[in-house]
Design a protein around this motif. Structure first.
Motif, short mmCIF file in Angstrom:
data_model
loop_
_atom_site.label_atom_id
_atom_site.label_comp_id
_atom_site.label_asym_id
_atom_site.label_seq_id
_atom_site.Cartn_x
_atom_site.Cartn_y
_atom_site.Cartn_z
N GLU A 50 -0.90 -7.85 3.02
CA GLU A 50 -0.95 -7.47 4.44
C GLU A 50 -0.20 -6.16 4.67
N GLU A 51 0.97 -6.03 4.05
CA GLU A 51 1.74 -4.79 4.19
C GLU A 51 0.98 -3.60 3.61
N THR A 52 0.33 -3.81 2.48
CA THR A 52 -0.40 -2.74 1.82
C THR A 52 -1.52 -2.21 2.71
N GLU A 53 -2.16 -3.10 3.44
CA GLU A 53 -3.21 -2.65 4.37
C GLU A 53 -2.62 -1.69 5.40
N GLY A 54 -1.44 -1.99 5.91
CA GLY A 54 -0.76 -1.09 6.85
C GLY A 54 -0.32 0.20 6.19
N GLN A 55 0.08 0.10 4.93
CA GLN A 55 0.50 1.29 4.19
C GLN A 55 -0.67 2.26 4.01
N VAL A 56 -1.85 1.71 3.74
CA VAL A 56 -3.05 2.55 3.60
C VAL A 56 -3.34 3.26 4.93
N GLU A 57 -3.18 2.54 6.04
CA GLU A 57 -3.40 3.16 7.35
C GLU A 57 -2.40 4.30 7.59
N ARG A 58 -1.15 4.09 7.18
CA ARG A 58 -0.16 5.15 7.35
C ARG A 58 -0.51 6.36 6.48
N LEU A 59 -0.98 6.09 5.25
CA LEU A 59 -1.38 7.21 4.39
C LEU A 59 -2.53 7.99 5.03
N GLU A 60 -3.44 7.28 5.65
CA GLU A 60 -4.56 7.96 6.33
C GLU A 60 -4.05 8.83 7.47
N ALA A 61 -3.00 8.39 8.14
CA ALA A 61 -2.39 9.21 9.20
C ALA A 61 -1.72 10.46 8.61
N VAL A 62 -1.15 10.33 7.41
CA VAL A 62 -0.54 11.49 6.75
C VAL A 62 -1.64 12.48 6.36
N PHE A 63 -2.75 11.98 5.84
CA PHE A 63 -3.88 12.87 5.53
C PHE A 63 -4.30 13.62 6.79
N GLU A 64 -4.35 12.90 7.90
CA GLU A 64 -4.75 13.53 9.16
C GLU A 64 -3.77 14.64 9.55
N GLU A 65 -2.48 14.38 9.34
CA GLU A 65 -1.46 15.38 9.70
C GLU A 65 -1.63 16.67 8.91
N ILE A 66 -2.04 16.54 7.64
CA ILE A 66 -2.23 17.76 6.84
C ILE A 66 -3.68 18.26 6.89
N GLU A 67 -4.44 17.66 7.82
CA GLU A 67 -5.83 18.06 8.06
C GLU A 67 -6.67 17.96 6.80
N ALA A 68 -6.55 16.82 6.13
CA ALA A 68 -7.32 16.56 4.92
C ALA A 68 -8.01 15.20 5.06
N ARG A 69 -9.14 15.08 4.42
CA ARG A 69 -9.88 13.82 4.43
C ARG A 69 -9.18 12.81 3.52
N PRO A 70 -8.99 11.58 4.00
CA PRO A 70 -8.38 10.57 3.12
C PRO A 70 -9.27 10.30 1.91
N GLN A 71 -8.72 10.53 0.74
CA GLN A 71 -9.46 10.27 -0.49
C GLN A 71 -8.48 10.02 -1.62
N GLY A 72 -8.93 9.21 -2.55
CA GLY A 72 -8.11 8.92 -3.69
C GLY A 72 -8.43 9.83 -4.86
N LYS A 73 -7.49 9.88 -5.77
CA LYS A 73 -7.65 10.62 -7.01
C LYS A 73 -7.19 9.64 -8.10
N THR A 74 -8.03 9.42 -9.08
CA THR A 74 -7.72 8.43 -10.11
C THR A 74 -6.30 8.58 -10.61
N CYS A 75 -5.59 7.47 -10.56
CA CYS A 75 -4.19 7.43 -10.98
C CYS A 75 -4.10 6.61 -12.26
N ASP A 76 -3.99 7.30 -13.38
CA ASP A 76 -3.93 6.61 -14.67
C ASP A 76 -2.71 5.70 -14.78
N ALA A 77 -1.62 6.10 -14.15
CA ALA A 77 -0.39 5.30 -14.23
C ALA A 77 -0.61 3.93 -13.61
N ILE A 78 -1.15 3.87 -12.40
CA ILE A 78 -1.34 2.57 -11.75
C ILE A 78 -2.41 1.76 -12.47
N MET A 79 -3.40 2.44 -13.01
CA MET A 79 -4.44 1.72 -13.76
C MET A 79 -3.81 1.03 -14.97
#
Length: 165
Positions: A50-79
């Motif tokens: 549940e918290e992670t869902e809110g964290q994703v929403e906050r990240l999307e707001a950060v993308f908005e602040e820097i005027e960028a489209r929310p998108q992921g980039k493959t993260c080998d570390a987390i994989m």
């Protein structure tokens, strides 16, 4: 001529990295919750989902602040960290040490996230991204609380149950 990469570029790339990681974590947590024997551990995984869902929403707001489209980039570390968790679920299925292994895998995820968010906050502050910094600090606090909850659960129940078997 190649464009010189800036701290803003690095911030954006790292933001894409953690966005990808959070999305992957959202798909892994239900599997970890289902595999857990301990009701407390299962509840911790479900709460963090549940918290992670809110964290994703906050990240999307950060993308908005820097005027960028929310998108992921493959993260080998987390994989890699999530693959280790899958391996534990497979190799320790039905074993008394399964929950201890799941908990350890979850903490590896938390530590990765804590590292990433700490870095992003520092960069956001240096770039003058006040709202982004505030949002990222909120997420960092949640990640640290989750890590502390998992540590307490390991020390008070999960590790002892694995040891007793």
């Amino acid at each position: 001529m190649t464009k010189t990469k800036t701290l803003q570029d690095l911030f954006h790339d790292t933001l894409k990295d953690i966005y990808f990681a959070e999305k992957k974590i959202m798909s892994a947590l239900p599997k970890m919750a289902k595999a857990a024997h301990s009701a407390e551990l299962r509840a911790a995984f479900e709460k963090h989902l549940e918290e992670t869902e809110g964290q994703v929403e906050r990240l999307e707001a950060v993308f908005e602040e820097i005027e960028a489209r929310p998108q992921g980039k493959t993260c080998d570390a987390i994989m890699g960290i999530l693959d280790e968790g899958k391996e534990i679920m497979s190799e320790y299925k039905g074993a008394p040490a399964l929950d201890a292994g799941l908990l350890a895998a979850a903490q590896a995820v938390e530590h990765y996230e804590i590292s990433r968010y700490g870095t992003l906050i520092t960069w956001a502050d240096e770039l003058g991204l006040t709202n982004a910094s505030k949002l990222l600090k909120e997420t960092l606090a949640e990640e640290k609380t989750t890590d502390q909850t998992l540590t307490k659960l390991a020390k008070t129940a999960v590790n002892a149950e694995a040891l007793a078997a």
